[in-house]
Write a protein that holds these residues in place. Structure first.
Motif, PDB file in Angstrom:
ATOM      1  N   HIS A 168       0.918  -1.104  -0.091  1.00  0.00           N
ATOM      2  CA  HIS A 168      -0.095   0.063  -0.193  1.00  0.00           C
ATOM      3  C   HIS A 168       0.884   1.375  -0.117  1.00  0.00           C
ATOM      4  CE1 HIS A 168      -2.372   3.142   1.568  1.00  0.00           C
ATOM      5  NE2 HIS A 168      -3.288   2.484   1.231  1.00  0.00           N
ATOM      6  N   GLY A 169       1.926   1.225   1.059  1.00  0.00           N
ATOM      7  CA  GLY A 169       2.775   2.273   0.816  1.00  0.00           C
ATOM      8  C   GLY A 169       2.646   3.481   1.620  1.00  0.00           C
ATOM      9  N   ASP A 170       1.354   3.605   2.226  1.00  0.00           N
ATOM     10  CA  ASP A 170       0.878   4.786   3.072  1.00  0.00           C
ATOM     11  C   ASP A 170      -0.243   4.405   4.232  1.00  0.00           C
ATOM     12  OD1 ASP A 170       1.277   7.251   4.294  1.00  0.00           O
ATOM     13  OD2 ASP A 170      -0.325   8.297   2.720  1.00  0.00           O
ATOM     14  N   VAL A 171      -0.012   3.170   4.843  1.00  0.00           N
ATOM     15  CA  VAL A 171      -1.195   2.730   5.449  1.00  0.00           C
ATOM     16  C   VAL A 171      -1.141   3.699   6.882  1.00  0.00           C
ATOM     17  CG1 VAL A 171      -2.047   0.952   7.091  1.00  0.00           C
ATOM     18  CG2 VAL A 171      -1.015   0.328   4.726  1.00  0.00           C
ATOM     19  N   HIS A 172      -2.261   4.499   7.094  1.00  0.00           N
ATOM     20  CA  HIS A 172      -2.198   5.308   8.369  1.00  0.00           C
ATOM     21  C   HIS A 172      -3.911   5.206   8.882  1.00  0.00           C
ATOM     22  CE1 HIS A 172      -3.628   8.475   6.259  1.00  0.00           C
ATOM     23  NE2 HIS A 172      -2.514   8.580   5.744  1.00  0.00           N
ATOM     24  N   HIS A 173      -4.050   5.806   9.952  1.00  0.00           N
ATOM     25  CA  HIS A 173      -5.345   5.736  10.495  1.00  0.00           C
ATOM     26  C   HIS A 173      -6.444   6.078   9.574  1.00  0.00           C
ATOM     27  CE1 HIS A 173      -2.763   4.989  13.880  1.00  0.00           C
ATOM     28  NE2 HIS A 173      -3.836   4.291  14.643  1.00  0.00           N
TER      29      HIS A 173
END
Length: 283
Positions: A168-173
């Motif tokens: 994904h490269g940018d997994v955040h909340h």
């Protein structure tokens, strides 16, 4: 029904006509894309028009996931993406701040695991994880006192990649959203291929989470994510140390010293934890 101002419509108009969409909210503008909430065949959807290659290739990744762990793509061309829109009431950020941090992390980890499932040949145009870390290696040459240890750990990890997947490269909340009956799904991927461990690091580092630099939060979520991901504590800590340095380098490139400082604090916590485990570098 909210309709965007007329002067904001030209970028969306070809797709509103071609895909028979009805605007349903105000446009959202980011550096890489313009977005517009719409209705498509009676369903809540989001129209996203890309302005750079990162967004265009990210759209290919979204389509490649085919709605498994990510928002479903309804229509797509080289410039635009029409995908399902999250309408559920849940928020991982709100959960993390309201005493449900463990559950938020486990939901994100389960979503990541779905994205990493074996599939066919990956989309064209993905960057290698080695290229993705270029900003960290440059920063380590220019400011070794702040970046050298993170860069050394990153080199070790990149030289010992295990489960290489489309990341994904940018997994955040705020990139894993509540899609109601479809559950929690990811949006807004980058364009990178590499070790699956990378995707779990930002759950520990996310500077938008006010509690992220608290030692008790750090150690608890490392334990939760290490178990939920199956990475193990040491490997996860190494990815956190590598990612925190990379993220700090990116923020400093953008002139954001506040978020960079948050990453440096998380990096220090990760290095201390690794020193306690006797395992700073990966083999």
């Amino acid at each position: 029904m909210l309709v965007p101002f007329k002067e904001e419509m030209p970028v969306f108009e070809p797709y509103l006509n071609q895909w028979r969409l009805q605007p349903e909210g105000a446009p959202i503008h980011t550096p890489g894309s313009d977005l517009l909430p719409v209705r498509f065949e009676g369903r809540a959807a989001m129209l996203k028009v890309a302005h750079d290659d990162e967004e265009r290739i990210g759209a290919r990744v979204m389509a490649w996931w085919a709605g498994d762990g990510a928002a479903e793509v309804y229509r797509q061309d080289e410039q635009a993406l029409l995908m399902e829109r999250a309408t559920g009431p849940g928020s991982l950020m709100r959960m993390a701040l309201d005493g449900q941090d463990d559950e938020a992390s486990r939901i994100a980890c389960a979503t990541i695991a779905r994205l990493h499932r074996p599939r066919g040949a990956p989309p064209a145009g993905l960057a290698s994880l080695e290229d993705w870390f270029a900003a960290l290696f440059l920063a380590a040459r220019e400011v070794p006192a702040r970046f050298a240890e993170s860069a050394a750990i990153a080199r070790g990890l990149l030289g010992s990649q295990r489960d290489v997947v489309v990341l994904h490269g940018d997994v955040h909340h705020d990139n894993v959203l509540d899609f109601g009956p479809r559950g929690w799904l990811a949006i807004d991927p980058k364009r990178v291929l590499g070790d699956r461990g990378y995707d779990y690091a930002n759950l520990i580092c996310n500077p938008e989470l006010p509690t992220v630099t608290r030692p008790e939060r750090f150690h608890r979520q490392v334990a939760v994510v290490a178990e939920a991901s199956g990475l193990g504590t040491t490997r996860l800590l190494q990815w956190v140390a590598a990612y925190a340095g990379l993220s700090a380098a990116w923020f400093l490139e953008d002139g954001d010293e506040t978020y960079a400082d948050s990453d440096f604090q998380v990096l220090a916590l990760a290095l201390d934890a690794l020193a306690g485990n006797g395992a700073r570098h990966s083999g």
